[in-house]
Design a protein around this motif. Structure first.
Motif, PDB file in Angstrom:
ATOM      1  N   ASN A   1      46.285  43.432  32.109  1.00  0.00           N
ATOM      2  CA  ASN A   1      45.565  43.029  30.895  1.00  0.00           C
ATOM      3  C   ASN A   1      46.436  43.418  29.702  1.00  0.00           C
TER       4      ASN A   1
ATOM      5  N   GLN B   1      48.276  48.555  43.212  1.00  0.00           N
ATOM      6  CA  GLN B   1      47.804  49.041  44.507  1.00  0.00           C
ATOM      7  C   GLN B   1      48.938  49.796  45.213  1.00  0.00           C
TER       8      GLN B   1
ATOM      9  N   ILE C   1      52.364  40.187  37.619  1.00  0.00           N
ATOM     10  CA  ILE C   1      51.609  40.485  38.828  1.00  0.00           C
ATOM     11  C   ILE C   1      52.575  40.510  40.024  1.00  0.00           C
TER      12      ILE C   1
ATOM     13  N   LYS D   1      47.150  53.527  37.664  1.00  0.00           N
ATOM     14  CA  LYS D   1      46.679  52.822  36.470  1.00  0.00           C
ATOM     15  C   LYS D   1      47.426  53.344  35.242  1.00  0.00           C
TER      16      LYS D   1
ATOM     17  N   SER E   1      48.601  44.674  40.650  1.00  0.00           N
ATOM     18  CA  SER E   1      47.546  43.764  41.113  1.00  0.00           C
ATOM     19  C   SER E   1      46.714  43.218  39.967  1.00  0.00           C
ATOM     20  N   SER E   2      46.739  43.908  38.814  1.00  0.00           N
ATOM     21  CA  SER E   2      45.952  43.468  37.662  1.00  0.00           C
ATOM     22  C   SER E   2      46.701  43.828  36.384  1.00  0.00           C
TER      23      SER E   2
END
Length: 205
Positions: free
Chosen positions: A36, A174, A47, A160, A33-34
């Motif tokens: 970086n 997620q 994504i 994460k 979902s994210s």
């Protein structure tokens, strides 16, 4: 004679596989979902990519925490790994599970390792599977849970992966599904034990 041989075989299986209690395999599926990654270390990851996290733990692992509302378990000689976009993030030495039974209930499995990279040689990272329940009803103790509530139950459910030092890269996904099952050897041992008991009882009748 046959029953004695069977009981002997069951005992060998129990000694080989059952001495440390039940072994649980956990598989978690999630969607990115994210992302970086300004240095493009992992340009194949996008994504909405799907990832799979898996790890194994022994239910008899000891709580080393002195806090009555928190259980901390160091799981050694076990593998925690994430498969994503052709990359494999894996901690093959040890990882830590923390269970909190407090105003908010939470569960986290955290590992640290490094991944080979064709440009910079290797990248150090930490990875975490995290569940949060703001109702505080998920757990009624700090023991290692063998099963998990459905994903929709949790206030937050994420995986994460983050570079160390922090900020080199960060991938957040997620969670969409959590599944935990006993290892096949544990099932075999339980089955052998039950059959052995039935045979012993039958011979006594």
């Amino acid at each position: 004679m046959c029953s004695k041989k069977f009981m002997f075989a069951a005992s060998l299986f129990a000694l080989a596989f059952g001495v440390n209690g039940e072994i649980i395999n956990v598989e978690v599926k999630a969607e990115v979902s994210s992302l970086n990654d300004s240095n493009n270390f992992f340009d194949a990851i996008q994504i909405n990519d799907q990832l799979v996290l898996s790890y194994t733990f022994d239910c008899d692992s000891q709580d080393i925490d002195t806090n009555s509302n928190r259980g901390t378990y160091v799981i050694d000689n076990a593998d925690m790994s994430v498969s994503l976009g052709g990359y494999s993030f894996s901690d093959e030495l040890l990882y830590t599970i923390v269970v909190e039974d407090d105003v908010f209930d939470s569960y986290s499995a955290v590992g640290y390792s490094s991944i080979a990279h064709n440009t910079v040689g290797k990248l150090d990272f930490g990875m975490e599977f995290y569940l949060l329940d703001e109702t505080g009803n998920a757990f009624d103790n700090t023991n290692l849970p063998q099963t998990f509530n459905p994903v929709g139950y949790w206030t937050d459910a994420v995986i994460k992966i983050e570079g160390t030092p922090r900020g080199e890269f960060e991938i957040v996904a997620q969670v969409s599904n959590i599944q935990s099952v006993p290892e096949p050897c544990t099932i075999v041992v339980l089955g052998l034990g039950a059959i052995g008991m039935l045979r012993k009882k039958s011979n006594q009748l």
